[in-house]
Every structure is written in C-alpha cells, then in structure tokens.
Design an enzyme around this catalytic site. Sequence first.
Site, short mmCIF file in Angstrom:
data_model
loop_
_atom_site.label_atom_id
_atom_site.label_comp_id
_atom_site.label_asym_id
_atom_site.label_seq_id
_atom_site.Cartn_x
_atom_site.Cartn_y
_atom_site.Cartn_z
CD GLU A 36 -13.88 5.29 2.06
OE1 GLU A 36 -14.45 6.17 2.23
OE2 GLU A 36 -14.55 4.32 1.93
CB VAL A 96 -13.66 -1.22 5.08
CG1 VAL A 96 -14.73 -2.46 4.75
CG2 VAL A 96 -13.66 -1.28 6.54
CG ASP A 156 -9.58 -9.09 6.21
OD1 ASP A 156 -8.70 -8.39 6.61
OD2 ASP A 156 -10.20 -8.95 5.52
CE LYS A 188 -10.98 -6.04 4.83
NZ LYS A 188 -10.86 -6.61 3.87
CB VAL A 233 -0.94 0.02 1.09
CG1 VAL A 233 -1.81 1.20 1.14
CG2 VAL A 233 -1.79 -1.26 1.10
N GLY A 289 -10.69 -1.66 0.07
CA GLY A 289 -9.71 -1.09 -0.77
C GLY A 289 -10.31 0.12 -1.26
N GLY A 298 -5.07 -4.12 -3.12
CA GLY A 298 -4.16 -4.08 -4.09
C GLY A 298 -3.46 -2.66 -3.91
CE LYS A 303 -7.29 -5.89 6.92
NZ LYS A 303 -6.85 -6.12 5.53
N GLY A 308 0.28 -15.68 -4.54
CA GLY A 308 0.44 -14.48 -3.81
C GLY A 308 -0.92 -13.85 -3.37
P1 NAP Z 1 3.29 -4.58 3.79
O1 NAP Z 1 3.24 -5.06 2.24
O2 NAP Z 1 3.71 -5.88 4.64
O3 NAP Z 1 4.10 -3.42 4.03
C1 NAP Z 1 4.37 -2.99 5.41
C2 NAP Z 1 5.29 -1.83 5.55
O4 NAP Z 1 5.39 -1.44 7.08
C3 NAP Z 1 6.74 -2.37 4.98
O5 NAP Z 1 7.16 -1.39 4.27
C4 NAP Z 1 7.48 -2.53 6.24
O6 NAP Z 1 8.93 -2.16 6.37
C5 NAP Z 1 6.93 -1.51 7.35
N1 NAP Z 1 6.93 -1.97 8.49
C6 NAP Z 1 6.44 -3.08 9.23
N2 NAP Z 1 6.73 -3.05 10.25
C7 NAP Z 1 7.31 -1.80 10.82
C8 NAP Z 1 7.98 -1.50 12.22
N3 NAP Z 1 7.88 -2.15 13.10
N4 NAP Z 1 8.62 -0.17 11.84
C9 NAP Z 1 8.71 0.30 10.70
N5 NAP Z 1 8.19 -0.11 9.54
C10 NAP Z 1 7.51 -1.34 9.54
O7 NAP Z 1 1.61 -4.15 4.27
P2 NAP Z 1 0.63 -3.86 3.20
O8 NAP Z 1 0.05 -5.03 2.43
O9 NAP Z 1 1.10 -2.61 2.43
O10 NAP Z 1 -0.69 -3.42 4.22
C11 NAP Z 1 -0.38 -2.09 4.99
C12 NAP Z 1 -1.64 -1.89 5.58
O11 NAP Z 1 -2.63 -1.62 4.70
C13 NAP Z 1 -2.33 -3.03 6.53
O12 NAP Z 1 -2.80 -2.35 7.77
C14 NAP Z 1 -3.23 -3.74 5.55
O13 NAP Z 1 -4.48 -4.35 6.52
C15 NAP Z 1 -3.81 -2.52 5.02
N6 NAP Z 1 -4.37 -2.81 3.68
C16 NAP Z 1 -3.86 -3.62 2.68
C17 NAP Z 1 -4.43 -4.04 1.53
C18 NAP Z 1 -3.43 -4.49 0.42
O14 NAP Z 1 -4.08 -4.84 -0.68
N7 NAP Z 1 -2.24 -5.04 0.65
C19 NAP Z 1 -5.47 -3.34 1.15
C20 NAP Z 1 -6.43 -2.72 2.21
C21 NAP Z 1 -5.74 -2.52 3.48
P3 NAP Z 1 9.78 -3.13 5.31
O15 NAP Z 1 9.30 -2.95 3.87
O16 NAP Z 1 11.24 -2.50 5.61
O17 NAP Z 1 9.75 -4.46 5.70
N1 HSE Z 2 -6.70 -9.71 3.21
C1 HSE Z 2 -7.58 -8.73 2.90
C2 HSE Z 2 -8.55 -9.38 1.90
C3 HSE Z 2 -6.83 -7.66 2.15
O1 HSE Z 2 -8.21 -10.61 1.58
O2 HSE Z 2 -9.61 -8.90 1.47
C4 HSE Z 2 -7.59 -6.44 2.11
O3 HSE Z 2 -7.89 -5.76 3.28
#
Ligand code: NAP
Ligand code: HSE
Length: 455
Positions: free
Chosen positions: A154, A157, A226, A230, A39, A159, A327, A130, A212
């Site tokens: 926003e 929940v 999850d 939400k 993100v 995306g 995403g 979330k 993935g």
């Molecule tokens: P991610 O790819 O695992 O990225 C997490 C980032 O946070 C990484 O850059 C990591 O650093 C950094 N980080 C983790 N722990 C840390 C710490 N203790 N101190 C400093 N930096 C730290 O996660 P993501 O998928 O982007 O998700 C992030 C948030 O968005 C979550 O709350 C998730 O629920 C929410 N979300 C995700 C999606 C999705 O599609 N992925 C959709 C909606 C909401 P490094 O890179 O150095 O490891």
């Molecule tokens: N793990 C979540 C899902 C990512 O599959 O919908 C988005 O919040």
Amino acid sequence: MDDGAAGTRDGRAALRESHGEDEGTHMDVNIGLLGCGTVGAGVVELMRRRADKITGMTGLRPTIARVLVRDVGKPRAVVLSAGQLTNDPQEIIGDPDIRVVIETIGGIEPARSLILQAIRAGKHVITANKDLIALHGAEIIAAAEGARVDVLYEAAVGGAIPLIRPLRESLTANDITDIKGIINGTTNYILSKMTATGADFSAVLREAQELGYAEADPSSDVDGLDAARKLTILSSIAFHSAVNLADVQVTGIRAVTARDVYYARELGTVIKLLAAASDRDGELTLHVRPTLIPQDHPLAHVSDAYNALYVRGDASGDLMFFGRGAGSLPTASAVIGDVIEVLRNVSQSVPGRVRTLVHSHKPVNHNAGEPARHYLRMTVADRPGVFGQIAGIFGDAEVSMETVLQKRVDEGRAEVVVVTHEVPAARLAAILDTLGGLPDLARIETSMPVERGAY
Ligand code: NAP
Ligand code: HSE
C-alpha cells in the site's frame, strides 16, 4: 512456516498450540525490518505507539525483532537496541522465528533478492518499494502465490493515501475507466512554488534540494519516472491487466518555464504533472506529462507535496483520494495498515487471501490518447504576415484556435500562445511538424495538453 496448515481452525489457537502457549496469552509475531531510513524509522515509531492496539485488533503482538541497515553505527531517528540492529540480511531471512518482513531499503537490489528469499522461506512481506513493484511485481506476486504468503505494498503509491486496497478490494464491482492524478510530491512541490513565486524551474529545484524536498539526483522525480512507475502499479490493479513501464508515455517538468506558468495563470489554469490512464473498450492509454488544469478542477488545488488521485468507475462514478504522498509517519501509516492485514490473515489462517487480479493483457495504445485541447507557446518573427501563416497552418489542419495571446519579446521577436480546441494527437503532431519546418518564422517552445474543466 505454513499458516495454511491450520485449515479452517482458528489460526491463533493453532499458533498457540504449536508454541505450547495457553489460551488467553497473546502470541508474539516477530518482524524483520529491512532498512531504517525515513520510512523504516517511521515504521518503528508507529509500531511502538500502536502495539497494544494492534494486539487488541488481531490477537497477535507484533515485535520488531531485527532491523537490517548498511551501517549499524549510524545515528538513527529512533532508539534501537544493539541486539536489534544488524548488517547481515541472513539474520532476518534465515531466522525461522521471523514471520513477517517489512522492506524499506528501496531500489531493485538487494531488495528484490531479499524479498524473494523471504517469500521462499514462508514469510509474509510488506514493501514500500514502488520501483521494485513496478518492475518486478509480477515475479514477486507469483512467488507469493506459490508460497501462500501475503505480499502487500500500500505504501508504494501515494504514501498515506489508501489507493491500492480500494482499487484491489473496495472497487472491484466496477469497471474502472479512468485513473488520473498527481502522484509525485517533489514535482508538485516544484510546480506549486513556481506558480506561487514566478521563479524558474532551476531556481526552485535548487531550493527544494536545499530544503530536502528534492533528492540530490532529482531525475527520477523531475523526469516523470517515479510517477510513471506508480501509474504502472495503479493501472495493473485498476484495469486487471499487465502493464509495463514502457507502456507509459512520459514527459517530465524540466521544460516547464516561468513563462508557461505565467501564461497558464492568464488562461485560468495551473500546471501540474498529471499521471493519467484510461481503459476504452479494452484498450489502455497511459501518460505522465505536464498538463494545464483549469482552476475550477479539484486537482488544481492539490498543492505542495500533497498527492491526489481521481478514479472513475462505471458504477461508483467519480471518486477522489487526497493526502500526504510521502514522509516518515504518513508512509508508515500505510505500512502498518498492511502489517495489521497480514496479522489478521495469519490469525484467521487465510494468508494470500486476495489473489492476483491481473487476468488479461489488454493492448496499449502507444501513440494517440484521446483528443484534447492543447497549449502551444512559440516564438515567432515579429513581421507582417507571420501570424497569418501560422493561423493558415492550423486552418489547413482543420484545427481551430480557442485562445490566442501575443506579446512582443524583443526587437524582431514575439511570443504567441495558442490554445486549440480539442484536437486528435496525430493531427496536433502534424501541426507541430509543419511549424517546426519554419525555423526562421516560428519555434515551438512548449506544448502541453489542457485538461477539461471540473470532472
Ligand atoms: P532511506 O531513507 O534512504 O532509507 C533506506 C534504508 O535502507 C537505510 O536505513 C539504509 O541503511 C538501508 N539500506 C540501503 N541499502 C541497504 C543495503 N544494501 N543493505 C542493508 N540496508 C540498506 O529511504 P526511504 O526514504 O526510507 O525509502 C525507503 C523505501 O520507501 C523506498 O522504496 C521508497 O521509494 C519508499 N517510499 C519512500 C517514501 C518517503 O517519503 N521517503 C514514501 C513512500 C515510499 P543505512 O541507514 O545504514 O544507510
Ligand atoms: N519521490 C517521491 C515523491 C516520494 O516525490 O512523490 C514518494 O514516493
């Protein structure tokens, strides 16, 4: 920082004055980004693409000044200067020139502490987290109200799908009675693949992990947590009531088999992990559970990693929101939308404009739920009279069977699928109890509600 100090004067003029800048120049607003994974990298990318547009819309130029990560040496999906990256949160939280913090770390700690510190330092906060909002949202929002800063989420929940703002702002003239939808992409992908290929849960999960789509530890998604988190967030806003995670009755998708998917199709339905919450005369019911959805229902066509949410308001009628629930760029779209709202509020000196909407504690019904049709799949002894006994149990409970399918499994065993007419949850539980007491005759393999047809 005190955006409110400018009172009713134009906030941009006040900001320019305080920075000794002339009219006509665009004030830079420094942003600190916590996390640069899926993100966070999307946020950097979209912010770059839209910087001029955002400046045009708000009169303020957003600049990502610092990016917090765990490992500054790790390759990133976006190019960042060495000066931008840090692994010291205080370079963001303790920097008075950073006015907005975007949190994309995920999880509870250190995200919670960093957000609370940022709020106390007068910074506006945007988060996609979330888990944190579901568990600690009340604490964070109360802190933000105290500090007169914005906290927006926003992206937490659905995306890219606008859900929080429509519920929080556009639909507030309504009494919302129902929210219902598919709000977990991973399980929707798995169930869609099971439906398309006939494969079993474990095989599809393995493939989803290799591609993935599912995480190495998939429990939060496949066990329904999850979606429950939400649903907690959406319900508190929709019903203006404090809702806890423990208020949601949760069943995940691990027990859904290829046999269930097969019978669901025979019955003209598909299986989806449905998150549903209702408000009936001030009493709330919240469920996340696999549900058979009739193929003529719009939610039946929400496939793969897409999300959708139905909302029923007393004045608006039925609304459906649909789109990409996760995403990098879809989620960044929601985050940057929040950034623009914050900058608009800053530019007009109206931070914390939308106050907490939770002004009641409505009771939650933890047991029942409304009467529903139910799908039951059981293995029974293939002997004369057994089916009669099972039918008798339904008859004694005054529950009529709408559909019955029977197939021989092997020597001595048959599989029976029953779809009941609408039955109150307590009466269904009594039937399951009685059937469960006949282990040599019948074993319940699966029980799932069946959703009504098109809304
Ligand atoms: P991610 O790819 O695992 O990225 C997490 C980032 O946070 C990484 O850059 C990591 O650093 C950094 N980080 C983790 N722990 C840390 C710490 N203790 N101190 C400093 N930096 C730290 O996660 P993501 O998928 O982007 O998700 C992030 C948030 O968005 C979550 O709350 C998730 O629920 C929410 N979300 C995700 C999606 C999705 O599609 N992925 C959709 C909606 C909401 P490094 O890179 O150095 O490891
Ligand atoms: N793990 C979540 C899902 C990512 O599959 O919908 C988005 O919040």
